[in-house]
Design a protein around this motif. Structure first.
Motif, short mmCIF file in Angstrom:
data_model
loop_
_atom_site.label_atom_id
_atom_site.label_comp_id
_atom_site.label_asym_id
_atom_site.label_seq_id
_atom_site.Cartn_x
_atom_site.Cartn_y
_atom_site.Cartn_z
N ALA A 102 0.90 -1.28 -0.10
CA ALA A 102 -0.22 -0.01 0.00
C ALA A 102 0.92 1.30 0.01
N GLN A 103 2.29 1.05 0.49
CA GLN A 103 3.13 2.29 0.35
C GLN A 103 3.43 2.77 -0.92
N PHE A 104 3.05 2.07 -2.04
CA PHE A 104 3.45 2.13 -3.33
C PHE A 104 2.23 2.40 -4.25
N ALA A 105 1.01 2.46 -3.70
CA ALA A 105 -0.14 2.49 -4.70
C ALA A 105 -0.02 3.49 -5.68
N GLY A 106 -0.08 3.05 -6.91
CA GLY A 106 -0.31 4.14 -8.04
C GLY A 106 1.07 4.65 -8.60
N GLN A 107 2.11 4.08 -7.89
CA GLN A 107 3.40 4.61 -8.23
C GLN A 107 4.15 3.99 -9.00
N SER A 108 5.08 4.48 -9.91
CA SER A 108 6.07 3.30 -10.66
C SER A 108 7.29 3.37 -9.78
N VAL A 109 7.50 1.76 -9.56
CA VAL A 109 8.54 1.41 -8.65
C VAL A 109 9.62 0.56 -9.36
N VAL A 110 10.83 0.80 -9.19
CA VAL A 110 11.83 -0.21 -9.51
C VAL A 110 12.31 -0.90 -8.22
N VAL A 111 12.43 -2.19 -8.47
CA VAL A 111 12.81 -3.28 -7.62
C VAL A 111 14.20 -3.51 -7.80
N VAL A 112 15.26 -3.43 -6.74
CA VAL A 112 16.61 -3.88 -7.22
C VAL A 112 16.90 -5.13 -6.26
N GLY A 113 17.42 -6.19 -6.77
CA GLY A 113 18.01 -7.38 -6.07
C GLY A 113 17.37 -8.53 -6.80
N LEU B 4 3.66 -6.33 -5.34
CA LEU B 4 3.28 -4.96 -5.79
C LEU B 4 2.40 -5.06 -7.46
N GLU B 5 2.50 -6.24 -7.81
CA GLU B 5 2.02 -6.23 -9.01
C GLU B 5 0.55 -5.81 -9.51
N ASN B 6 -0.16 -5.70 -8.60
CA ASN B 6 -1.43 -5.15 -8.72
C ASN B 6 -1.82 -3.78 -8.02
N VAL B 7 -0.62 -3.22 -7.55
CA VAL B 7 -0.78 -1.96 -6.39
C VAL B 7 -0.02 -1.07 -7.43
N ALA B 8 1.22 -1.06 -7.47
CA ALA B 8 2.05 -0.28 -8.29
C ALA B 8 1.34 -0.07 -9.69
N SER B 9 1.76 1.47 -10.19
CA SER B 9 1.16 1.58 -11.63
C SER B 9 2.21 0.81 -12.51
N GLU B 10 3.62 0.81 -12.23
CA GLU B 10 4.40 0.21 -13.11
C GLU B 10 5.52 -0.33 -12.53
N LEU B 11 5.81 -1.62 -12.76
CA LEU B 11 6.96 -2.40 -12.05
C LEU B 11 8.13 -2.66 -12.84
N THR B 12 9.55 -2.33 -12.33
CA THR B 12 10.70 -2.61 -13.23
C THR B 12 11.54 -3.53 -12.02
N TRP B 13 12.18 -4.60 -12.48
CA TRP B 13 13.03 -5.51 -11.77
C TRP B 13 14.46 -5.27 -12.36
N VAL B 14 15.37 -5.14 -11.66
CA VAL B 14 16.69 -5.10 -12.24
C VAL B 14 17.54 -5.90 -10.95
N THR B 15 18.46 -6.52 -11.87
CA THR B 15 19.34 -7.38 -10.90
C THR B 15 20.71 -7.18 -11.47
N ARG B 16 21.89 -7.54 -10.76
CA ARG B 16 23.27 -7.46 -11.17
C ARG B 16 23.63 -8.45 -11.82
N ARG B 17 23.15 -9.82 -11.43
CA ARG B 17 23.49 -11.11 -11.91
C ARG B 17 22.07 -11.62 -12.55
N ARG B 18 22.46 -12.66 -13.54
CA ARG B 18 21.38 -13.42 -13.97
C ARG B 18 20.83 -14.50 -12.70
N ILE B 19 19.40 -14.59 -12.66
CA ILE B 19 18.79 -15.23 -11.64
C ILE B 19 18.94 -16.61 -12.07
N GLU B 20 19.33 -17.60 -11.30
CA GLU B 20 19.45 -18.93 -11.38
C GLU B 20 18.25 -19.56 -10.69
N TYR B 21 17.26 -20.11 -11.45
CA TYR B 21 16.19 -20.64 -10.92
C TYR B 21 16.50 -22.08 -10.82
#
Length: 351
Positions: A161-172, A184-201
């Motif tokens: 709720a802290q980010f309702a309607g906001q454009s948010v960049v998530v780092v990590g 945040l998917e259905n709360v923030a207006s826009e989401l961007t995810w950035v990481t330093r390394r490729r995610i290993e699932y």
């Protein structure tokens, strides 16, 4: 003196008592938190037991009639852990003193002194179990201080709720960052995810034990050498749970490479791409909280503290619980027994 009453501090305290020391008399536990639960009491509201890394039971918790295996998964994890730890402390009468914020540990002649507020206590041994929550890490990028939006570290995150309607960049690239994105998917207006390394699932949906052991071994090697501790997640990967796979399929959990700079209204990549941001959520981890030990000059040039078999090589009166390879809940439990035995042996030698 045991500093910290989270998983590691309570584990050590249990074994110290089991080995014959009396809480409040032979050893004292100091904790900065306003209540029980260690760092868990400060975590965000939406975090549940089932979505967190596995929380292992404290040693002797079965005698209290509690287990995280059958804990209520509908309640906030912070409330469940705080309640379990409260019952545990009461059952074993550990007499934790709180809130006590230790600011310095230093030598006065041959005495080892622990200082907090206007009070000082002398002790023969310190078991440092302060963990990492009090030392959040935010990497520096050009323009960091010029950003007009909000910088929010994991420690400051309370709810989507802290980010309702906001454009948010998530780092990590860890599970906390992924958890924030899903919330945040259905709360923030826009989401961007950035990481330093490729995610290993991890395709089997759970942590590979061999990878986990290798990551812990790297932490142990770094702790012994006095180097800064590497990330556990970078060596283990992220379990591909059904919830995470669903996020991947929806196109939510697709990480971009790390941006190169921060501008007043957003972030920019080397190729000139710009993304507006009202907030940057830094899910970038922590460093061991050791500032209060700085008067003892335990740090090495490499940035860490040389720790072997639980104690500082530069001062064998200082033990570390929940440091390096012990940072996981299972590691903290195993280390608790080992450290308690070494504390008893050291007291015997002093005597």
């Amino acid at each position: 003196m045991v500093i910290g009453a989270g998983q590691a501090g309570l584990s050590v305290s249990f074994y110290l008592q089991r080995l014959g020391l009396e809480p409040g008399t032979d050893f004292v536990v100091l904790d900065r938190g306003p209540s029980t639960g260690g760092a868990w009491q400060l975590r965000w509201d939406a975090l549940r037991i089932g979505s967190a890394h596995r929380i292992n039971d404290l040693p002797g918790m079965d005698a209290v009639g509690l287990s995280f295996e059958n804990a209520d998964r509908t309640l906030p994890a912070k409330d469940v852990v705080a309640d379990y730890y409260r019952q545990y402390e009461e059952h074993y009468n550990l007499q934790v003193r709180r809130p006590v914020d230790v600011k310095r540990v230093f030598n006065r002649g041959t005495e080892l002194v622990v200082g907090f507020g206007h009070e000082e206590l002398t002790t023969e041994i310190v078991v440092n179990a302060t963990g990492t929550w009090g030392s959040p890490f935010v990497p520096w990028y050009p323009g960091l201080n010029d950003f007009r939006g909000r910088h929010v570290h994991t420690t400051d995150y309370r709810s989507a709720a802290q980010f309702a309607g906001q454009s948010v960049v998530v780092v990590g690239g860890g599970t906390s960052a992924i958890g924030f994105l899903l919330e945040l998917e259905n709360v923030a207006s826009e989401l961007t995810w950035v990481t330093r390394r490729r995610i290993e699932y991890l395709d089997d949906g759970e942590l590979n034990m061999e990878d986990g052991k290798a990551a812990v071994a790297k932490q142990d090697e770094a702790a012994r050498a006095g180097r800064a501790l590497p990330s556990i997640v970078s060596g283990t990967g992220i379990p591909r749970t059904r919830r995470i796979q669903s996020g991947i399929d929806r196109g939510l959990l697709v990480a971009r490479p790390m941006f190169s700079s921060i501008e007043p209204d957003g972030v920019r990549w080397d190729d000139g791409t710009f993304r507006k941001a009202d907030a940057i959520v830094w899910s970038t981890g922590f460093r061991p909280e050791l500032r209060h030990l700085s008067p003892l000059k335990l740090r090495e040039k490499e940035g860490g503290v040389s720790v072997g078999n639980g104690s500082a090589w530069k001062d064998p009166r200082i033990f570390f619980a929940g440091y390096g390879p012990q940072a996981s809940t299972i590691g903290a439990n195993r280390a608790g027994r080992q450290i308690a035995r070494q504390v008893i042996a050291t007291l015997s030698n002093i005597g």
